[in-house]
Scaffold this active site. Structure first.
Site, short mmCIF file in Angstrom:
data_model
loop_
_atom_site.label_atom_id
_atom_site.label_comp_id
_atom_site.label_asym_id
_atom_site.label_seq_id
_atom_site.Cartn_x
_atom_site.Cartn_y
_atom_site.Cartn_z
N TYR A 33 1.50 25.19 9.71
CA TYR A 33 1.16 26.13 8.65
C TYR A 33 0.51 25.42 7.47
O TYR A 33 0.64 24.19 7.33
CB TYR A 33 2.39 26.92 8.19
CG TYR A 33 3.33 26.16 7.28
CD1 TYR A 33 3.32 26.39 5.90
CD2 TYR A 33 4.24 25.23 7.78
CE1 TYR A 33 4.17 25.71 5.05
CE2 TYR A 33 5.10 24.55 6.94
CZ TYR A 33 5.07 24.79 5.57
OH TYR A 33 5.92 24.11 4.74
N LYS A 147 2.66 19.08 9.42
CA LYS A 147 3.18 20.23 8.68
C LYS A 147 3.57 21.35 9.63
O LYS A 147 2.87 22.37 9.75
CB LYS A 147 2.17 20.71 7.64
CG LYS A 147 2.75 21.63 6.57
CD LYS A 147 1.74 21.91 5.48
CE LYS A 147 2.27 22.90 4.45
NZ LYS A 147 3.38 22.33 3.64
N GLU A 179 10.98 12.77 -0.28
CA GLU A 179 10.16 13.81 -0.92
C GLU A 179 11.03 15.02 -1.17
O GLU A 179 12.22 15.04 -0.82
CB GLU A 179 8.98 14.19 -0.03
CG GLU A 179 9.37 14.72 1.33
CD GLU A 179 8.19 14.89 2.27
OE1 GLU A 179 7.06 15.00 1.78
OE2 GLU A 179 8.41 14.94 3.49
N LEU A 204 5.24 14.17 4.14
CA LEU A 204 4.03 14.97 4.31
C LEU A 204 2.96 14.47 3.35
O LEU A 204 3.26 14.25 2.17
CB LEU A 204 4.34 16.44 4.00
CG LEU A 204 3.17 17.41 4.19
CD1 LEU A 204 2.89 17.62 5.67
CD2 LEU A 204 3.47 18.75 3.52
#
Length: 286
Positions: A33, A147, A179, A204
């Site tokens: 996505y 992702k 993160e 990411l």
């Protein structure tokens, strides 16, 4: 006005948007996505998001569902048909649909859906006052650079820290912050250096992160890409996070530790301003 969604080549009312119960994104999380922000009807950092979409699909050997220029046309069509001035466009590509099996056919055709969401992205309370961040163990799979829609760990992380009044969770692995559950983590040292973790398979590659680093470089701000610990974060003079739907958001407390004076600092304010100015000028020029 009823919202219009895009489903495999058709624009339909959201109440009529359907995917198969055999879709591999639904059954296995076998899907990718992306989320692009929209301000004034213009897409923000969209090229970066489409770059990452292509990379994620390539890593999982899922074909692009449409040529890139046609995806942009579709995004702009959704923006126009939904009269979206400010918010996001969500894209999801799955490997496709067939009878449930861990293995999959090599000839599967990807499924592609998209929709818009109206959201206030500028001058929010979080932007003005900052947010609190909690720390949780990072329990995700190892390929976090892709992702995927496998977001259960992030959902649980956000729910866990919400109970203590935190607006985001920063995850920790092997003693270092990786993160946020849906953001990139930054700290600013007492010496004024902007520190964020370098890209790797455990994080990411954030699109807003990249745009912020480019903006900081244009202003000759010092940037250091390296690992940092929670203890170092507690001692930072400022901290902030970035994402497509929150832009640059100050962090004023981490795991109960007040950061700096407990309010957004001057370097974070400067980064907020220069990032948004650059993003808006680039989107308006497209």
């Amino acid at each position: 006005m009823p919202r219009i969604a895009y489903v495999n080549g058709s624009y339909v009312l959201e109440s009529e948007a359907r995917i198969s119960v055999f879709d591999r994104g639904f059954l296995f999380g076998d899907s990718i996505y992306e989320v692009s922000a929209v301000i004034g009807g213009h897409l923000i950092d969209n090229d970066l998001h489409l770059d990452r979409l292509e990379r994620s699909l390539r890593e999982l050997d899922i074909p692009m569902p449409l040529p890139r220029n046609e995806i942009v046309v579709m995004q702009r069509t959704l923006i126009a048909r939904n009269e979206l001035d400010e918010g996001v466009v969500y894209l999801q590509v799955t490997r496709g649909s067939e009878d449930r099996n861990f293995d999959y056919s090599d000839t599967l055709k990807p499924s592609f859906v998209a929709f818009t969401q109206k959201k206030t992205l500028q001058d929010t309370a979080a932007h003005r006052d900052g947010i609190k961040v909690g720390l949780v163990d990072d329990t995700r799979w190892v390929r976090r650079d892709i992702k995927t829609t496998m977001l259960l760990s992030q959902v649980q992380a956000k729910r866990q820290v919400k109970a203590s009044g935190c607006g985001e969770a920063w995850m920790v692995q092997d003693g270092f912050i990786t993160e946020g559950a849906s953001s990139t983590a930054f700290i600013i040292t007492q010496a004024g250096k902007i520190v964020t973790r370098p890209n790797s398979r455990v994080t990411l590659p954030g699109c807003t992160r990249l745009a912020v680093l480019q903006s900081a470089a244009s202003q000759n701000l010092q940037v250091e890409e390296r690992l940092f610990t929670p203890d170092e974060a507690y001692l930072a003079c400022e901290a902030f996070l970035t994402s497509a739907s929150s832009f640059v958001t100050p962090v004023v407390e981490i795991a109960g530790h007040r950061i700096g004076e407990g309010r957004p600092g001057p370097i974070t304010r400067r980064i907020q301003r220069i990032y948004l100015e650059l993003a808006l000028s680039q989107s308006a020029a497209q």
